[in-house]
Design a protein around this motif. Structure first.
Motif, PDB file in Angstrom:
ATOM      1  N   LEU A   1      -3.972   7.415   7.676  1.00 48.44           N
ATOM      2  CA  LEU A   1      -4.127   6.309   6.730  1.00 48.44           C
ATOM      3  C   LEU A   1      -4.819   5.167   7.439  1.00 48.44           C
ATOM      4  CD1 LEU A   1      -3.391   4.899   4.001  1.00 48.44           C
ATOM      5  CD2 LEU A   1      -1.279   4.177   5.122  1.00 48.44           C
ATOM      6  N   GLU A   2      -5.877   4.609   6.802  1.00 47.99           N
ATOM      7  CA  GLU A   2      -6.622   3.507   7.391  1.00 47.99           C
ATOM      8  C   GLU A   2      -6.716   2.347   6.390  1.00 47.99           C
ATOM      9  OE1 GLU A   2     -10.287   4.530   9.256  1.00 47.99           O
ATOM     10  OE2 GLU A   2      -9.502   6.420  10.014  1.00 47.99           O
ATOM     11  N   PRO A   3      -5.805   1.392   6.473  1.00 45.61           N
ATOM     12  CA  PRO A   3      -5.904   0.214   5.601  1.00 45.61           C
ATOM     13  C   PRO A   3      -6.809  -0.849   6.214  1.00 45.61           C
ATOM     14  CG  PRO A   3      -3.863   0.123   6.845  1.00 45.61           C
ATOM     15  CD  PRO A   3      -4.551   1.420   7.218  1.00 45.61           C
ATOM     16  N   VAL A   4      -7.465  -1.643   5.351  1.00 46.44           N
ATOM     17  CA  VAL A   4      -8.225  -2.813   5.758  1.00 46.44           C
ATOM     18  C   VAL A   4      -7.656  -3.974   4.948  1.00 46.44           C
ATOM     19  CG1 VAL A   4     -10.487  -3.926   5.789  1.00 46.44           C
ATOM     20  CG2 VAL A   4     -10.290  -1.478   6.262  1.00 46.44           C
TER      21      VAL A   4
ATOM     22  N   ASN B   1      -1.620  17.112  -3.464  1.00 50.45           N
ATOM     23  CA  ASN B   1      -2.114  18.419  -3.037  1.00 50.45           C
ATOM     24  C   ASN B   1      -3.476  18.680  -3.665  1.00 50.45           C
ATOM     25  OD1 ASN B   1       0.126  19.062  -1.475  1.00 50.45           O
ATOM     26  ND2 ASN B   1       1.217  19.956  -3.199  1.00 50.45           N
ATOM     27  N   GLY B   2      -4.391  19.204  -2.881  1.00 48.22           N
ATOM     28  CA  GLY B   2      -5.732  19.487  -3.366  1.00 48.22           C
ATOM     29  C   GLY B   2      -6.727  18.387  -3.061  1.00 48.22           C
ATOM     30  N   LEU B   3      -6.255  17.213  -2.682  1.00 46.76           N
ATOM     31  CA  LEU B   3      -7.145  16.129  -2.263  1.00 46.76           C
ATOM     32  C   LEU B   3      -7.060  15.986  -0.752  1.00 46.76           C
ATOM     33  CD1 LEU B   3      -6.475  13.295  -4.876  1.00 46.76           C
ATOM     34  CD2 LEU B   3      -8.463  14.785  -4.719  1.00 46.76           C
ATOM     35  N   ASP B   4      -8.214  15.949  -0.104  1.00 45.85           N
ATOM     36  CA  ASP B   4      -8.242  15.826   1.351  1.00 45.85           C
ATOM     37  C   ASP B   4      -8.749  14.475   1.825  1.00 45.85           C
ATOM     38  OD1 ASP B   4      -7.265  18.408   1.759  1.00 45.85           O
ATOM     39  OD2 ASP B   4      -9.277  19.270   1.627  1.00 45.85           O
ATOM     40  N   LEU B   5      -9.321  13.679   0.921  1.00 52.80           N
ATOM     41  CA  LEU B   5      -9.886  12.395   1.295  1.00 52.80           C
ATOM     42  C   LEU B   5      -9.846  11.469   0.078  1.00 52.80           C
ATOM     43  CD1 LEU B   5     -11.540  10.615   3.320  1.00 52.80           C
ATOM     44  CD2 LEU B   5     -13.578  11.624   2.311  1.00 52.80           C
ATOM     45  N   VAL B   6      -9.362  10.237   0.286  1.00 53.05           N
ATOM     46  CA  VAL B   6      -9.329   9.233  -0.777  1.00 53.05           C
ATOM     47  C   VAL B   6      -9.731   7.887  -0.178  1.00 53.05           C
ATOM     48  CG1 VAL B   6      -7.858   7.968  -2.392  1.00 53.05           C
ATOM     49  CG2 VAL B   6      -7.532  10.422  -2.092  1.00 53.05           C
ATOM     50  N   ASP B   7     -10.611   7.176  -0.884  1.00 52.39           N
ATOM     51  CA  ASP B   7     -11.016   5.812  -0.522  1.00 52.39           C
ATOM     52  C   ASP B   7     -10.829   4.924  -1.745  1.00 52.39           C
ATOM     53  OD1 ASP B   7     -12.120   6.017   2.196  1.00 52.39           O
ATOM     54  OD2 ASP B   7     -13.580   7.346   1.261  1.00 52.39           O
ATOM     55  N   ALA B   8     -10.233   3.762  -1.564  1.00 54.70           N
ATOM     56  CA  ALA B   8     -10.058   2.806  -2.652  1.00 54.70           C
ATOM     57  C   ALA B   8     -10.202   1.401  -2.094  1.00 54.70           C
ATOM     58  CB  ALA B   8      -8.690   2.981  -3.298  1.00 54.70           C
ATOM     59  N   GLU B   9     -10.678   0.493  -2.942  1.00 58.58           N
ATOM     60  CA  GLU B   9     -10.781  -0.899  -2.522  1.00 58.58           C
ATOM     61  C   GLU B   9     -10.610  -1.818  -3.721  1.00 58.58           C
ATOM     62  OE1 GLU B   9     -15.362  -2.158  -2.258  1.00 58.58           O
ATOM     63  OE2 GLU B   9     -14.762  -0.669  -0.756  1.00 58.58           O
TER      64      GLU B   9
ATOM     65  N   ILE C   1       0.882  -1.168   0.000  1.00 51.04           N
ATOM     66  CA  ILE C   1       0.000   0.000   0.000  1.00 51.04           C
ATOM     67  C   ILE C   1       0.914   1.209   0.000  1.00 51.04           C
ATOM     68  CG2 ILE C   1      -1.695   1.322   1.307  1.00 51.04           C
ATOM     69  CD1 ILE C   1      -2.893  -1.289   2.245  1.00 51.04           C
ATOM     70  N   GLN C   2       0.880   1.946  -1.098  1.00 47.59           N
ATOM     71  CA  GLN C   2       1.772   3.089  -1.279  1.00 47.59           C
ATOM     72  C   GLN C   2       0.950   4.312  -1.683  1.00 47.59           C
ATOM     73  OE1 GLN C   2       4.218   1.203  -4.294  1.00 47.59           O
ATOM     74  NE2 GLN C   2       5.811   0.798  -2.811  1.00 47.59           N
ATOM     75  N   PRO C   3       0.320   4.969  -0.717  1.00 46.04           N
ATOM     76  CA  PRO C   3      -0.524   6.116  -1.064  1.00 46.04           C
ATOM     77  C   PRO C   3       0.312   7.298  -1.564  1.00 46.04           C
ATOM     78  CG  PRO C   3      -0.301   5.954   1.306  1.00 46.04           C
ATOM     79  CD  PRO C   3       0.371   4.746   0.717  1.00 46.04           C
ATOM     80  N   HIS C   4      -0.312   8.097  -2.392  1.00 43.27           N
ATOM     81  CA  HIS C   4       0.290   9.336  -2.878  1.00 43.27           C
ATOM     82  C   HIS C   4      -0.593  10.474  -2.392  1.00 43.27           C
ATOM     83  CE1 HIS C   4       3.218   7.422  -5.536  1.00 43.27           C
ATOM     84  NE2 HIS C   4       2.309   6.464  -5.581  1.00 43.27           N
TER      85      HIS C   4
ATOM     86  N   ILE D   1      -9.271  -5.686   0.020  1.00 44.96           N
ATOM     87  CA  ILE D   1      -8.156  -4.801   0.379  1.00 44.96           C
ATOM     88  C   ILE D   1      -8.684  -3.387   0.239  1.00 44.96           C
ATOM     89  CG2 ILE D   1      -5.842  -4.023  -0.207  1.00 44.96           C
ATOM     90  CD1 ILE D   1      -5.456  -6.798  -1.586  1.00 44.96           C
ATOM     91  N   LYS D   2      -8.615  -2.620   1.315  1.00 45.47           N
ATOM     92  CA  LYS D   2      -9.080  -1.232   1.273  1.00 45.47           C
ATOM     93  C   LYS D   2      -7.989  -0.317   1.811  1.00 45.47           C
ATOM     94  CE  LYS D   2     -13.237  -0.102   2.437  1.00 45.47           C
ATOM     95  NZ  LYS D   2     -14.504   0.113   3.172  1.00 45.47           N
ATOM     96  N   SER D   3      -7.962   0.868   1.278  1.00 48.70           N
ATOM     97  CA  SER D   3      -7.046   1.884   1.773  1.00 48.70           C
ATOM     98  C   SER D   3      -7.751   3.223   1.675  1.00 48.70           C
ATOM     99  CB  SER D   3      -5.758   1.904   0.942  1.00 48.70           C
ATOM    100  OG  SER D   3      -4.905   2.935   1.383  1.00 48.70           O
ATOM    101  N   SER D   4      -7.724   3.963   2.750  1.00 49.69           N
ATOM    102  CA  SER D   4      -8.278   5.314   2.730  1.00 49.69           C
ATOM    103  C   SER D   4      -7.355   6.221   3.530  1.00 49.69           C
ATOM    104  CB  SER D   4      -9.698   5.344   3.299  1.00 49.69           C
ATOM    105  OG  SER D   4      -9.697   5.010   4.662  1.00 49.69           O
ATOM    106  N   TRP D   5      -7.310   7.459   3.106  1.00 48.65           N
ATOM    107  CA  TRP D   5      -6.570   8.439   3.873  1.00 48.65           C
ATOM    108  C   TRP D   5      -7.331   9.744   3.896  1.00 48.65           C
ATOM    109  CZ3 TRP D   5      -5.008  12.793   1.288  1.00 48.65           C
ATOM    110  CH2 TRP D   5      -4.727  12.715  -0.060  1.00 48.65           C
TER     111      TRP D   5
END
Length: 57
Positions: free
Chosen positions: A51-54, A22-30, A16-19, A38-42
């Motif tokens: 960062l909250e991985p599942v 700038n300009g993004l305050d919230l990201v959710d992916a699964e 899990i390598q989040p990027h 596999i989920k990752s949100s920041w």
């Protein structure tokens, strides 16, 4: 960029390598892998990022 480990097929091991863009305050992916979800949100709050991985069991 590689998110899976060629030595461990089937997403038994992955990265899990989040990027933090700038300009993004919230990201959710699964992703529904063969071994489970596999989920990752920041979330950005000022200068702090949480960062909250599942991970599959």
């Amino acid at each position: 960029m590689q998110y899976y480990d060629e030595q461990h097929p089937g997403f038994k091991h992955f990265f899990i390598q989040p990027h933090f863009v700038n300009g993004l305050d919230l990201v959710d992916a699964e992703y529904s892998s063969i071994n489970g979800l596999i989920k990752s949100s920041w979330k950005r709050n000022g200068n702090e990022i949480t960062l909250e991985p599942v991970l599959p069991d």
